[in-house]
Design a protein around this motif. Sequence first.
Motif, PDB file in Angstrom:
ATOM      1  N   MET A  31     -10.572  66.814  27.974  1.00 45.18           N
ATOM      2  CA  MET A  31      -9.642  66.245  28.932  1.00 45.18           C
ATOM      3  C   MET A  31      -8.693  65.276  28.221  1.00 45.18           C
ATOM      4  SD  MET A  31     -12.004  65.753  32.385  1.00 45.18           S
ATOM      5  CE  MET A  31     -11.303  64.211  32.721  1.00 45.18           C
ATOM      6  N   TYR A  32      -7.464  65.280  28.668  1.00 44.51           N
ATOM      7  CA  TYR A  32      -6.485  64.336  28.150  1.00 44.51           C
ATOM      8  C   TYR A  32      -6.723  62.964  28.772  1.00 44.51           C
ATOM      9  CZ  TYR A  32      -4.044  68.510  26.580  1.00 44.51           C
ATOM     10  OH  TYR A  32      -3.723  69.683  25.974  1.00 44.51           O
ATOM     11  N   MET A  33      -6.259  61.913  28.125  1.00 48.46           N
ATOM     12  CA  MET A  33      -6.430  60.555  28.653  1.00 48.46           C
ATOM     13  C   MET A  33      -5.881  60.435  30.070  1.00 48.46           C
ATOM     14  SD  MET A  33      -8.226  58.752  26.688  1.00 48.46           S
ATOM     15  CE  MET A  33      -7.988  57.167  27.458  1.00 48.46           C
ATOM     16  N   PHE A  34      -4.751  61.113  30.341  1.00 50.52           N
ATOM     17  CA  PHE A  34      -4.183  61.079  31.678  1.00 50.52           C
ATOM     18  C   PHE A  34      -5.169  61.635  32.698  1.00 50.52           C
ATOM     19  CE2 PHE A  34      -1.810  63.179  35.099  1.00 50.52           C
ATOM     20  CZ  PHE A  34      -1.178  62.073  35.631  1.00 50.52           C
ATOM     21  N   GLU A  35      -5.832  62.735  32.356  1.00 51.31           N
ATOM     22  CA  GLU A  35      -6.808  63.334  33.264  1.00 51.31           C
ATOM     23  C   GLU A  35      -7.991  62.407  33.494  1.00 51.31           C
ATOM     24  OE1 GLU A  35      -7.459  67.816  33.113  1.00 51.31           O
ATOM     25  OE2 GLU A  35      -6.785  67.305  31.078  1.00 51.31           O
ATOM     26  N   ILE A  36      -8.421  61.715  32.467  1.00 52.77           N
ATOM     27  CA  ILE A  36      -9.538  60.773  32.599  1.00 52.77           C
ATOM     28  C   ILE A  36      -9.156  59.650  33.555  1.00 52.77           C
ATOM     29  CG2 ILE A  36     -10.931  59.067  31.365  1.00 52.77           C
ATOM     30  CD1 ILE A  36     -10.736  61.017  28.917  1.00 52.77           C
ATOM     31  N   ARG A  37      -7.942  59.141  33.417  1.00 56.74           N
ATOM     32  CA  ARG A  37      -7.482  58.068  34.301  1.00 56.74           C
ATOM     33  C   ARG A  37      -7.352  58.556  35.741  1.00 56.74           C
ATOM     34  NH1 ARG A  37      -2.506  55.516  31.273  1.00 56.74           N
ATOM     35  NH2 ARG A  37      -2.459  54.185  33.103  1.00 56.74           N
TER      36      ARG A  37
ATOM     37  N   ALA B  45      -9.036  61.039  37.066  1.00 57.03           N
ATOM     38  CA  ALA B  45     -10.387  61.304  37.557  1.00 57.03           C
ATOM     39  C   ALA B  45     -11.063  60.040  38.073  1.00 57.03           C
ATOM     40  CB  ALA B  45     -11.229  61.940  36.450  1.00 57.03           C
ATOM     41  N   ARG B  46     -10.760  58.906  37.470  1.00 49.78           N
ATOM     42  CA  ARG B  46     -11.338  57.637  37.922  1.00 49.78           C
ATOM     43  C   ARG B  46     -10.741  57.178  39.250  1.00 49.78           C
ATOM     44  NH1 ARG B  46     -10.769  54.895  32.066  1.00 49.78           N
ATOM     45  NH2 ARG B  46     -12.517  55.931  31.072  1.00 49.78           N
ATOM     46  N   ALA B  47      -9.507  57.593  39.524  1.00 48.99           N
ATOM     47  CA  ALA B  47      -8.801  57.099  40.708  1.00 48.99           C
ATOM     48  C   ALA B  47      -8.964  58.003  41.936  1.00 48.99           C
ATOM     49  CB  ALA B  47      -7.319  56.937  40.384  1.00 48.99           C
ATOM     50  N   TYR B  48      -9.300  59.262  41.747  1.00 47.17           N
ATOM     51  CA  TYR B  48      -9.326  60.204  42.867  1.00 47.17           C
ATOM     52  C   TYR B  48     -10.712  60.796  43.074  1.00 47.17           C
ATOM     53  CZ  TYR B  48      -4.274  59.948  42.621  1.00 47.17           C
ATOM     54  OH  TYR B  48      -2.992  59.496  42.618  1.00 47.17           O
ATOM     55  N   THR B  49     -10.914  61.389  44.252  1.00 49.14           N
ATOM     56  CA  THR B  49     -12.180  62.046  44.566  1.00 49.14           C
ATOM     57  C   THR B  49     -12.303  63.336  43.757  1.00 49.14           C
ATOM     58  OG1 THR B  49     -11.226  63.379  46.337  1.00 49.14           O
ATOM     59  CG2 THR B  49     -12.065  61.176  46.937  1.00 49.14           C
ATOM     60  N   GLY B  50     -13.489  63.882  43.746  1.00 46.79           N
ATOM     61  CA  GLY B  50     -13.728  65.128  43.021  1.00 46.79           C
ATOM     62  C   GLY B  50     -12.868  66.273  43.533  1.00 46.79           C
ATOM     63  N   ALA B  51     -12.692  66.342  44.861  1.00 43.95           N
ATOM     64  CA  ALA B  51     -11.893  67.414  45.455  1.00 43.95           C
ATOM     65  C   ALA B  51     -10.432  67.303  45.028  1.00 43.95           C
ATOM     66  CB  ALA B  51     -12.003  67.376  46.973  1.00 43.95           C
ATOM     67  N   VAL B  52      -9.896  66.094  45.033  1.00 43.56           N
ATOM     68  CA  VAL B  52      -8.509  65.886  44.623  1.00 43.56           C
ATOM     69  C   VAL B  52      -8.361  66.189  43.139  1.00 43.56           C
ATOM     70  CG1 VAL B  52      -6.671  64.181  44.350  1.00 43.56           C
ATOM     71  CG2 VAL B  52      -8.015  64.231  46.447  1.00 43.56           C
ATOM     72  N   MET B  53      -9.324  65.785  42.338  1.00 44.96           N
ATOM     73  CA  MET B  53      -9.266  66.037  40.898  1.00 44.96           C
ATOM     74  C   MET B  53      -9.296  67.533  40.614  1.00 44.96           C
ATOM     75  SD  MET B  53      -8.877  64.694  38.038  1.00 44.96           S
ATOM     76  CE  MET B  53      -8.991  65.249  36.367  1.00 44.96           C
ATOM     77  N   THR B  54     -10.120  68.271  41.329  1.00 43.44           N
ATOM     78  CA  THR B  54     -10.185  69.720  41.149  1.00 43.44           C
ATOM     79  C   THR B  54      -8.847  70.357  41.482  1.00 43.44           C
ATOM     80  OG1 THR B  54     -12.539  69.762  41.646  1.00 43.44           O
ATOM     81  CG2 THR B  54     -11.352  71.833  41.912  1.00 43.44           C
ATOM     82  N   ARG B  55      -8.254  69.923  42.574  1.00 46.00           N
ATOM     83  CA  ARG B  55      -6.937  70.453  42.965  1.00 46.00           C
ATOM     84  C   ARG B  55      -5.879  70.101  41.911  1.00 46.00           C
ATOM     85  NH1 ARG B  55      -4.021  71.389  48.327  1.00 46.00           N
ATOM     86  NH2 ARG B  55      -2.128  72.257  47.456  1.00 46.00           N
ATOM     87  N   PHE B  56      -5.928  68.873  41.402  1.00 47.64           N
ATOM     88  CA  PHE B  56      -4.997  68.441  40.357  1.00 47.64           C
ATOM     89  C   PHE B  56      -5.129  69.337  39.129  1.00 47.64           C
ATOM     90  CE2 PHE B  56      -4.644  66.126  36.346  1.00 47.64           C
ATOM     91  CZ  PHE B  56      -3.301  65.802  36.365  1.00 47.64           C
ATOM     92  N   GLN B  57      -6.357  69.602  38.684  1.00 48.36           N
ATOM     93  CA  GLN B  57      -6.579  70.422  37.491  1.00 48.36           C
ATOM     94  C   GLN B  57      -6.086  71.855  37.697  1.00 48.36           C
ATOM     95  OE1 GLN B  57     -10.793  69.527  37.001  1.00 48.36           O
ATOM     96  NE2 GLN B  57     -10.319  68.426  35.112  1.00 48.36           N
ATOM     97  N   GLU B  58      -6.317  72.422  38.880  1.00 49.96           N
ATOM     98  CA  GLU B  58      -5.843  73.776  39.165  1.00 49.96           C
ATOM     99  C   GLU B  58      -4.325  73.836  39.147  1.00 49.96           C
ATOM    100  OE1 GLU B  58      -7.582  74.729  42.923  1.00 49.96           O
ATOM    101  OE2 GLU B  58      -9.583  75.002  42.081  1.00 49.96           O
ATOM    102  N   THR B  59      -3.684  72.839  39.762  1.00 49.24           N
ATOM    103  CA  THR B  59      -2.225  72.787  39.807  1.00 49.24           C
ATOM    104  C   THR B  59      -1.653  72.601  38.411  1.00 49.24           C
ATOM    105  OG1 THR B  59      -2.295  71.882  42.034  1.00 49.24           O
ATOM    106  CG2 THR B  59      -0.237  71.604  40.821  1.00 49.24           C
ATOM    107  N   ALA B  60      -2.248  71.712  37.625  1.00 50.11           N
ATOM    108  CA  ALA B  60      -1.776  71.474  36.264  1.00 50.11           C
ATOM    109  C   ALA B  60      -1.909  72.739  35.415  1.00 50.11           C
ATOM    110  CB  ALA B  60      -2.544  70.323  35.628  1.00 50.11           C
ATOM    111  N   LYS B  61      -3.005  73.456  35.591  1.00 49.60           N
ATOM    112  CA  LYS B  61      -3.214  74.690  34.830  1.00 49.60           C
ATOM    113  C   LYS B  61      -2.140  75.723  35.170  1.00 49.60           C
ATOM    114  CE  LYS B  61      -6.645  78.244  33.882  1.00 49.60           C
ATOM    115  NZ  LYS B  61      -7.988  78.732  34.171  1.00 49.60           N
ATOM    116  N   CYS B  62      -1.853  75.885  36.455  1.00 49.37           N
ATOM    117  CA  CYS B  62      -0.822  76.848  36.872  1.00 49.37           C
ATOM    118  C   CYS B  62       0.562  76.405  36.410  1.00 49.37           C
ATOM    119  CB  CYS B  62      -0.831  77.016  38.388  1.00 49.37           C
ATOM    120  SG  CYS B  62      -2.262  77.916  39.000  1.00 49.37           S
ATOM    121  N   ALA B  63       0.828  75.125  36.489  1.00 51.73           N
ATOM    122  CA  ALA B  63       2.165  74.616  36.160  1.00 51.73           C
ATOM    123  C   ALA B  63       2.459  74.660  34.668  1.00 51.73           C
ATOM    124  CB  ALA B  63       2.318  73.185  36.670  1.00 51.73           C
TER     125      ALA B  63
END
Length: 86
Positions: free
Chosen positions: A1-7, A9-27
């Motif tokens: 994980m990149y430092m941005f992703e770690i930061r 992940a600390r601020a959002y719930t697991g569900a939001v983090m999963t959605r963020f990772q999926e969106t980032a992967k597609c984008a």
Amino acid sequence: MYMFEIRVARAYTGAVMTRFQETAKCATAYRIDRDTEGEEHDWVVKHTTRSNKIVWGQHQFKIRADVDAGKYSCECKHWEHTCVLY
């Protein structure tokens, strides 16, 4: 994980983090090449793997990106409608 992703992940719930990772992967799954038939600011954008998750992930589009002038346009009109470049 990149430092941005770690930061994030600390601020959002697991569900939001999963959605963020999926969106980032597609984008970030796009290839951008200079449009050999176009002008200086013309590019061709296409998805690196055909994707059924994103309608425009199945096609390639020509865009014009003049960063210095702050002018962007895309034949799919996604930028014009959303102001998001992906």
